[in-house]
Design an enzyme around this catalytic site. Structure first.
Site, PDB file in Angstrom:
ATOM      1  N   GLU A 192      -0.350  -5.076 -11.666  1.00  0.00           N
ATOM      2  CA  GLU A 192      -0.632  -3.883 -10.863  1.00  0.00           C
ATOM      3  C   GLU A 192      -2.127  -3.664 -10.678  1.00  0.00           C
ATOM      4  O   GLU A 192      -2.571  -3.216  -9.614  1.00  0.00           O
ATOM      5  CB  GLU A 192      -0.005  -2.639 -11.511  1.00  0.00           C
ATOM      6  N   HIS A 232      12.778   3.806 -14.058  1.00  0.00           N
ATOM      7  CA  HIS A 232      13.046   3.711 -12.617  1.00  0.00           C
ATOM      8  C   HIS A 232      13.506   5.056 -12.100  1.00  0.00           C
ATOM      9  O   HIS A 232      14.295   5.142 -11.177  1.00  0.00           O
ATOM     10  CB  HIS A 232      14.122   2.653 -12.325  1.00  0.00           C
TER      11      HIS A 232
END
Ligand code: TPP
Ligand code: MG
Lengths: 351, 332
Positions: free
Chosen positions: A53, A121
């Site tokens: 990331e 999530h």
């Protein structure tokens, strides 16, 4: 009708062809998958990055420095935390360099619960995001707005965080995107990759048109006179449904779809509260230092004497995670019946 | 008009003297800024005295200009000599030191030596000591596609190379078939603020980490500007023409400690300027008197610059709201 993932894809395609998008990238964003929600399938500038990331955000900023127009993705917002200092940098470049450089980049990331996503999530990011200055933050609740917001985000000279409510990714819209084929099967055959081997597949893009939803403009999703509900993303359809249900009880509730979280449409919210005298803010994020608290504070500053009852925030429970067992998720994030109950209570509370 | 190809100038006597001139300018500017800190004409000081032997050749070899045909610079906060060697006006560094409204790099917002110069592809220097190793990937990627011989270089300290961004840079710039024209530079001064390198680094040759990625690498004595020049020419020729990364470490001194926080007092470490001046005299390229004249010229100019800068306005309180957003069209 396109679903939300398809709408994002169509917008990115339009951006590649007409708005100078040079790179769409992130983990699994390029072929063969085209994104874990297929939002980047078939796009000509989409590519797969290393699973990193920090590399994704730094690269986006570098591309922007070099005159490109990047659209980067963090696969789920739950994995964005190790790039916070880079997000801060993206947001402060214009200011710290006194305008020498600016950062035309889009960062998209799926947010929110509703898919049994458990700990990593399911979370929301907008409240933390609003503490990272220099970013504009948008979140659509339907495909057409997703399309229009994405085009505005791409055209924006400042960094834009595009939050995609993951539970709505497969939801179809009520309105066509300009240029979209009316028949959804036709659209599917044109732009969805086949299952299995897709190495020879090419999308056949429909001639979608320029359609923008201006950053900073909310929308009255349902007009009403007795209570103002301010919400966005996944909580928007739940709120509209609840308002329709309560209409049968004789309650007339206004639901505002914020669409842009920062800078948010205070004039519209204020005008609505002046009309209804009541405010309920609804979102999925955890309740402490929740962005909804800021909305309420601004309303107190600007429309205090219009309020007939105490304004309220309906938000997620202040616990470390959204648990997998359904009972946990139901009790961590507002559900349809919580929304309905809060709206009924606030609309009927004695002034 | 396409940019002309980069060619390293011949390192002749004239250039050797010019290198000294820029090194002395870098040192004199930093020492002036340390005095400004001590005399209340600035707050915090951090900079590059001790790195001129490496940073001046770097600046002189930079392909300077705007856009992907030219080099992109992702700099550490000790890069004053690089920028001055490229032709920056020392008075502008003094302005940032004093945080005046006339500071062209940040309008009084950032610490000294935090440059942002778009016409030269100098992207904003940021106090986060690691992020430059990831932003460099983006500019290099644009250059890889663009073609030409422009490269992107990044400088950082030895301690900061422990951050994951250093590894990110090596990993992203060596993806098979997608290698990037990145020159990865590390200045090894064997300290991160107060922590000695032997407590944190198992191998002081940080460039050797690049071996794991198959990246060509080298280590040079940054106190020797001639050796640094040749090492940079070799590295740059490789990156510019092979379009692949290269990692170069320069061993440097930190002559005034980490920053004003540790007092900015002079430390007894090898001084690239003193060493180079002895060499210039030995090789009959300059006399002691000529060297002294260089210092006198720079010091006199800086003293004049200081008088100008201290008379300049500070930012108005209301300026804090400027440049939060970019209002014009998108595109750097
Ligand atoms: C990400 C980050 N962590 C911590 C700091 C605080 N800090 C500033 S300089 C420094 C040491 C850097 O040492 P090194 O990378 O060797 O560079 P040098 O100062 O020696 O040139 C630290 C810890 C910072 N600026 N950025
Ligand atoms: Mg160091």
């Amino acid at each position: 009708m396109a679903n939300l993932a398809q709408a994002i894809r169509l917008a990115l395609h339009f951006g590649e062809e007409n708005l100078g998008v040079t790179d769409i990238f992130g983990e699994d964003v390029g072929a063969p998958l085209g994104g874990v929600f297929t939002a980047t399938q078939g796009l000509k500038t989409a590519w797969n990055t290393p699973l990193d990331e920090r590399g994704i955000i730094g690269t986006a900023l570098g591309i922007a420095y070099a005159g490109g127009k990047p659209v980067a993705e963090i696969q789920f917002c739950d994995y964005i935390y190790n790039v916070i200092d880079l997000l801060k940098l993206c947001g402060n470049v214009t200011w710290s360099s006194a305008g020498e450089y600016h950062v035309p980049m889009v960062l998209m990331t799926p947010v929110g619960s509703g898919i049994h996503g458990s700990m990593y999530h399911s979370h929301s990011f907008e409240s933390i995001a609003t503490h990272i200055q220099g970013w504009k933050i948008v979140m659509p609740s339907n495909p057409k707005d997703a399309y229009g917001l994405m085009l505005s985000a791409i055209a924006e000279p400042n960094p834009v965080l595009f939050l995609a409510p993951k539970a709505l990714m497969r939801q179809k819209g009520a309105e066509l995107i300009p240029g979209e084929p009316a028949d959804e099967k036709t659209l599917h055959n044109m732009i969805d990759a086949p299952l299995g081997d897709r190495s020879d597949w090419q999308p056949n893009w429909p001639p979608v048109e320029d359609y923008r939803v201006a950053i900073g403009e909310a929308k009255i999703a349902r007009a009403g006179t007795q209570l103002t509900v301010v919400t966005y993303g996944r909580m928007l359809p739940l709120s509209v449904n609840a308002a329709e249900t309560l209409a049968k009880e004789g309650l007339d509730i206004e639901v505002i779809d914020l669409r842009t979280i920062y800078p948010f449409d205070l004039p519209m919210v204020k005008a609505s509260v002046e009309k209804t005298g009541r405010l309920l803010v609804i979102n999925e994020d955890t309740e402490v230092t929740n962005f909804g608290e800021h909305i309420i504070r601004k309303v107190l500053d600007e429309a205090f004497y219009s309020l007939e009852v105490k304004p309220e925030l309906l938000a997620g429970l202040d616990v470390p995670g959204v648990g997998l067992a359904w009972g946990y998720e139901q009790n961590s994030v507002p559900q349809a019946d919580d929304v309905l109950a809060a709206m009924r209570r606030l609309a009927t509370e004695r002034a | 008009m396409p940019a002309t190809p980069w060619i390293a100038p011949a390192l002749d006597a004239q250039l050797k003297i010019a290198i000294h001139d820029k090194m002395a300018l870098g040192r004199a500017t930093e020492e002036m800024m340390i005095r400004m800190m001590r005399t209340g004409h600035g707050y915090f000081w951090i900079g590059g005295p001790g790195e001129e032997g490496f940073n001046v050749p770097l600046g002189l070899l930079t392909k300077k200009g705007h856009g992907p045909d030219y080099d992109y610079l992702h700099l550490h906060y000790r890069s004053s000599a690089t920028i001055l060697a490229m032709g920056a006006e020392p008075i502008n560094l003094l302005r940032q030191m004093r945080a005046t409204a006339t500071d062209p790099y940040s309008k009084g917002r950032n610490f000294v030596n935090h440059f942002a110069i778009k016409p030269w592809n100098v992207v904003p220097v940021t106090p986060t000591i690691e992020t430059q190793y990831t932003t460099v990937i983006g500019t290099a990627l644009v250059q890889q596609r663009h073609g030409g011989d422009g490269l992107s270089y990044v400088t950082g300290g030895d301690a900061g190379s422990a951050e994951g961004d250093f590894w990110t840079c090596m990993n992203w710039s060596t993806r098979p078939g997608r290698e990037l024209p990145v020159l990865i530079l590390v200045t090894q001064n064997e300290f991160g603020i107060s922590t000695p390198a032997n407590q944190t680094q198992n191998n002081l040759r940080l460039n050797e980490r690049a071996n794991g990625f198959g990246i060509r690498n080298a280590c040079v004595d940054g106190n020797d500007p001639i050796a640094s020049w040749h090492a940079l020419v070799e590295a740059m020729e490789y990156v510019r023409h092979e379009r692949k990364p290269y990692c170069l470490q320069a061993n440097v001194s930190r002559l005034y400690g980490h920053s004003s926080s540790s007092g900015a007092n002079r430390y007894d470490e090898p001084d690239c300027l003193g060493l180079y001046e002895q060499r210039l005299i030995r090789e009959n390229l300059m006399t002691q008197a000529e060297i002294q004249a260089v210092w006198d010229k720079h010091n006199a100019q800086l003293a004049q610059d200081l008088q100008i800068v201290i008379a300049e306005p500070m930012p108005d309180k209301s300026h804090v709201l400027q440049h939060v957003w970019h209002e014009g069209p998108a595109g750097n």
